[in-house]
Design an enzyme around this catalytic site. Structure first.
Site, PDB file in Angstrom:
ATOM      1  N   GLY A  13      37.833 -16.892 -55.976  1.00 20.86           N
ATOM      2  CA  GLY A  13      38.175 -15.558 -55.506  1.00 20.86           C
ATOM      3  C   GLY A  13      39.496 -14.977 -55.974  1.00 20.86           C
ATOM      4  N   ILE A  20      45.595 -13.242 -52.409  1.00 14.76           N
ATOM      5  CA  ILE A  20      46.054 -14.288 -51.512  1.00 14.76           C
ATOM      6  C   ILE A  20      45.604 -15.653 -52.033  1.00 14.76           C
ATOM      7  CG2 ILE A  20      45.824 -15.237 -49.179  1.00 14.76           C
ATOM      8  CD1 ILE A  20      45.674 -12.397 -48.128  1.00 14.76           C
ATOM      9  N   ASP A  72      29.132 -15.533 -59.855  1.00 13.41           N
ATOM     10  CA  ASP A  72      28.430 -14.511 -59.085  1.00 13.41           C
ATOM     11  C   ASP A  72      27.923 -15.198 -57.830  1.00 13.41           C
ATOM     12  OD1 ASP A  72      26.764 -12.659 -57.954  1.00 13.41           O
ATOM     13  OD2 ASP A  72      25.400 -12.488 -59.660  1.00 13.41           O
ATOM     14  N   VAL A  73      28.563 -14.934 -56.685  1.00  7.88           N
ATOM     15  CA  VAL A  73      28.212 -15.656 -55.458  1.00  7.88           C
ATOM     16  C   VAL A  73      26.847 -15.272 -54.910  1.00  7.88           C
ATOM     17  CG1 VAL A  73      30.600 -16.105 -54.761  1.00  7.88           C
ATOM     18  CG2 VAL A  73      29.460 -13.988 -54.012  1.00  7.88           C
ATOM     19  N   VAL A 100      36.365 -14.449 -50.982  1.00  3.39           N
ATOM     20  CA  VAL A 100      35.444 -13.477 -51.562  1.00  3.39           C
ATOM     21  C   VAL A 100      34.975 -12.503 -50.490  1.00  3.39           C
ATOM     22  CG1 VAL A 100      33.263 -13.159 -52.777  1.00  3.39           C
ATOM     23  CG2 VAL A 100      34.627 -15.212 -53.213  1.00  3.39           C
ATOM     24  N   TYR A 163      38.548  -0.328 -41.075  1.00  2.98           N
ATOM     25  CA  TYR A 163      38.044  -1.597 -41.608  1.00  2.98           C
ATOM     26  C   TYR A 163      36.516  -1.629 -41.568  1.00  2.98           C
ATOM     27  CZ  TYR A 163      38.776  -6.451 -43.009  1.00  2.98           C
ATOM     28  OH  TYR A 163      38.809  -7.636 -43.716  1.00  2.98           O
ATOM     29  N   LYS A 170      33.562  -9.910 -41.387  1.00  2.00           N
ATOM     30  CA  LYS A 170      34.548 -10.935 -41.040  1.00  2.00           C
ATOM     31  C   LYS A 170      34.205 -11.616 -39.712  1.00  2.00           C
ATOM     32  CE  LYS A 170      37.217 -10.593 -44.628  1.00  2.00           C
ATOM     33  NZ  LYS A 170      37.203 -11.666 -45.667  1.00  2.00           N
ATOM     34  N   THR A 201      46.837  -6.110 -51.791  1.00  2.00           N
ATOM     35  CA  THR A 201      45.818  -6.774 -52.609  1.00  2.00           C
ATOM     36  C   THR A 201      44.761  -5.730 -52.976  1.00  2.00           C
ATOM     37  OG1 THR A 201      44.393  -7.362 -50.734  1.00  2.00           O
ATOM     38  CG2 THR A 201      46.139  -8.934 -51.317  1.00  2.00           C
ATOM     39  N   LEU A 202      43.866  -6.109 -53.905  1.00  2.00           N
ATOM     40  CA  LEU A 202      42.761  -5.211 -54.245  1.00  2.00           C
ATOM     41  C   LEU A 202      41.893  -4.942 -53.026  1.00  2.00           C
ATOM     42  CD1 LEU A 202      41.550  -6.474 -57.748  1.00  2.00           C
ATOM     43  CD2 LEU A 202      42.699  -4.320 -57.216  1.00  2.00           C
ATOM     44  N   ALA A 203      41.671  -5.981 -52.219  1.00  4.01           N
ATOM     45  CA  ALA A 203      40.821  -5.842 -51.029  1.00  4.01           C
ATOM     46  C   ALA A 203      41.440  -4.882 -50.023  1.00  4.01           C
ATOM     47  CB  ALA A 203      40.583  -7.203 -50.394  1.00  4.01           C
TER      48      ALA A 203
END
Length: 278
Positions: A13, A20, A72-73, A100, A163, A170, A201-203
């Site tokens: 990831g 992170i 690719d998960v 991920v 979110y 999550k 972060t990108l997320a």
């Protein structure tokens, strides 16, 4: 003796130097550990291989970084290929980091009640089910007393406006961590998660976390927001032998923000502001 001396594992990831997962990997490699890395698959028409390049430039020349492969998960076949690479390189692995998550912007930027059926399935598959798929595929090569760690967020426990769908994912991931801890416990494998405060972060950019860092600094008991290094050290702890006996836990690294029942000292600042305005 260094904390990770003789330890080997897989980091899933890392997207760039702000990830992170990268902060945790840095701590592991600085502690003598060896890591294999995955990156997001590049599109067939992407001659520059942007995803591979971003991660490759981080690990290039580092003797502790043993391989870098696409993952690719959503593909069981690709997951199996990555585990075979890890097996050929390491034999067994002592730690596995899963970092991920994904939801389409169309479904992330609308109220959760408006999330599409397909968007729900996609987000859950990548953000939650992939933890099951990757961990299960890794079972044959996980050593005794090994550790698995996922990355979660407080939005899975409490409502965090903005979110949205990712909070639902999550929440599922948090539960998955606990049930996997039970399933893998007899093998001596620990499964935990890090719940980090907001970081660049990108997320976090995708879920609109701008401004959250100031809120955490104002509300948390420590009176400050966290750093990548702090989360990196906490993640390294959970993936090391130092955390033996710890499993099925969600470790919050947020300056204590998650324990606040009110805005705390922010109320004092608000009261002062109101008093000055009168």
């Amino acid at each position: 003796m260094q904390l990770f001396e003789g330890k080997k594992g897989l980091i899933v990831g890392v997207a760039n130097n702000h990830s992170i997962a990268w902060a945790i990997a840095e701590q592991i490699m600085a502690g003598g550990g060896e890591c294999g890395f995955t990156h997001l698959p590049d599109k067939p028409d992407d001659e520059r291989k942007k995803n591979r390049h971003r991660v490759g430039k981080l690990i290039d020349g580092n003797p502790s970084a043993k391989f870098l492969v696409p993952l690719d998960v959503q593909s069981n076949e690709n997951i199996a290929e990555v585990m075979e690479t890890a097996k050929q390189e390491f034999g067994e692995i002592d730690f596995l980091l899963h970092s991920v998550a994904y939801a389409s912007l169309e479904d992330l930027r609308v109220p959760t009640v408006e999330c599409s059926r397909d968007g729900f399935k996609l987000a859950m598959d990548i953000s939650a089910y992939s933890m099951i798929a990757v961990t299960n595929a890794a079972r044959p090569i996980l050593s005794k007393n090994s550790s698995v760690c996922a990355m979660t967020y407080y939005g899975g426990e409490r409502i965090v406006p903005g979110y949205n769908m990712m909070g639902v994912c999550k929440a599922a991931l948090d539960s998955i961590v606990k049930y996997l801890a039970f399933d893998l416990g007899p093998d001596g494998v620990r499964v935990n998660a890090i719940s980090a405060g907001p970081l660049k972060t990108l997320a976090s950019s995708a879920v609109g976390a701008k401004g959250m860092t100031d809120l955490y600094a104002a509300v948390s008991p420590l009176g400050d927001n966290i750093t990548h290094e702090q989360v990196g050290k906490a993640g390294a702890y959970l993936l090391s032998d130092m955390s033996q006996g710890v499993t099925a836990e969600i470790l919050h690294v947020d300056g204590g923000y998650n324990q606040m029942g009110s805005p705390g000292r922010l109320l004092d600042s608000y009261a002062e502001l109101i008093a000055k305005s009168k």
